[in-house]
Write a protein that holds these residues in place. Structure first.
Motif: not given
Length: 250
Positions: A172-185, A190-199
């Motif tokens: 989820l971090d790869y597809y939906f996370g936002i790194s500190s560098r991306e947040a500055r740009k 900044k966003y770092s998700p935990d694991s998740g379950i999608s029905p």
């Protein structure tokens, strides 16, 4: 598209192995169709791809569209299999109209290797699979559990289904996370998700309108986990996927 071609190449290699196998399958069909997948990203183009409709089922090998593999063990009702499948989800900053998302990095579609257990009974078909990205994009794991109930309605085969998909934190971090560098740009948080379950819900159908010809259609809707919906990149609660095509059975 380059990585999509890798998927086609992998499946062609499995076809070659299958044909050279002494146990040639009786269940073979080929065809072509198209696939559409909605994008969960803000103001991002959907994904539309041509899809080879190849179905090859032998004692050892199988090919089902963009999903192919080998049975490690099987009997009349159960099978343990190892295979590869294509994951279409991707993000291209040039394909979004959101000015802030244009400053984020690409997220690429991938090829997943998986280990699967499946069982078929008179009460339906069920299975579980564990997947891992093998193209070095997320280097992460995910898993799915599903149930389907096939029905024959005259010349039409219908199979409604439901299941759950678990995605690891790295996935989820790869597809939906936002790194500190991306947040500055970008100006996004900044966003770092935990694991998740999608029905999810699914529906497959196949209409045989002639001796060798049939039309197939398949659809799936994934109800995104809170960890995905909370991403500043996302403005949707579901991902829809639909495939339709024409095939010839031998």
């Amino acid at each position: 598209m380059f990585k999509y071609s890798k998927v086609i190449y992998s499946i062609v290699c499995l076809i070659a192995l299958s044909v050279s196998s002494p146990a040639i399958a009786a269940d073979i069909s080929i065809g072509a169709g198209g696939s559409w997948q909605s994008s969960p990203y803000k103001s991002h183009d959907d994904t539309v791809l041509p899809v080879p409709l190849i179905h090859f089922e032998s004692e050892r090998f199988y090919i089902r569209g963009l999903d192919a593999g080998v049975h490690i063990w099987r009997n009349e009702q159960q099978a343990v299999s190892f295979g590869v499948s294509y994951a279409a989800l991707s993000f291209d900053p040039s394909k979004t109209d959101d000015r802030r998302l244009k400053h984020l990095d690409d997220r690429y579609s991938s090829l997943n290797a998986y280990l699967q257990y499946a069982v078929q009974t008179e009460y339906g078909h069920a299975g579980v699979r564990v997947l891992r990205d093998v193209l070095g994009n997320s280097d992460a794991f995910s898993a799915e559990a599903y149930y389907k109930y096939p029905l024959m309605l005259g010349p039409v085969y219908v199979s409604p289904g439901a299941g759950l998909r678990w995605d690891s934190e790295d996935q989820l971090d790869y597809y939906f996370g936002i790194s500190s560098r991306e947040a500055r740009k970008s100006g996004l948080d900044k966003y770092s998700p935990d694991s998740g379950i999608s029905p999810f819900l699914s529906l497959e159908a196949d209409w045989k309108f002639a001796e060798h010809w049939s039309v197939m259609a398949a659809g799936r809707v994934v109800f995104l986990s809170k960890e995905i919906k909370d991403s500043p990149m996302v403005d949707d609660s579901q991902i829809f996927n639909a495939t339709i095509g024409l095939k010839y059975s031998f």
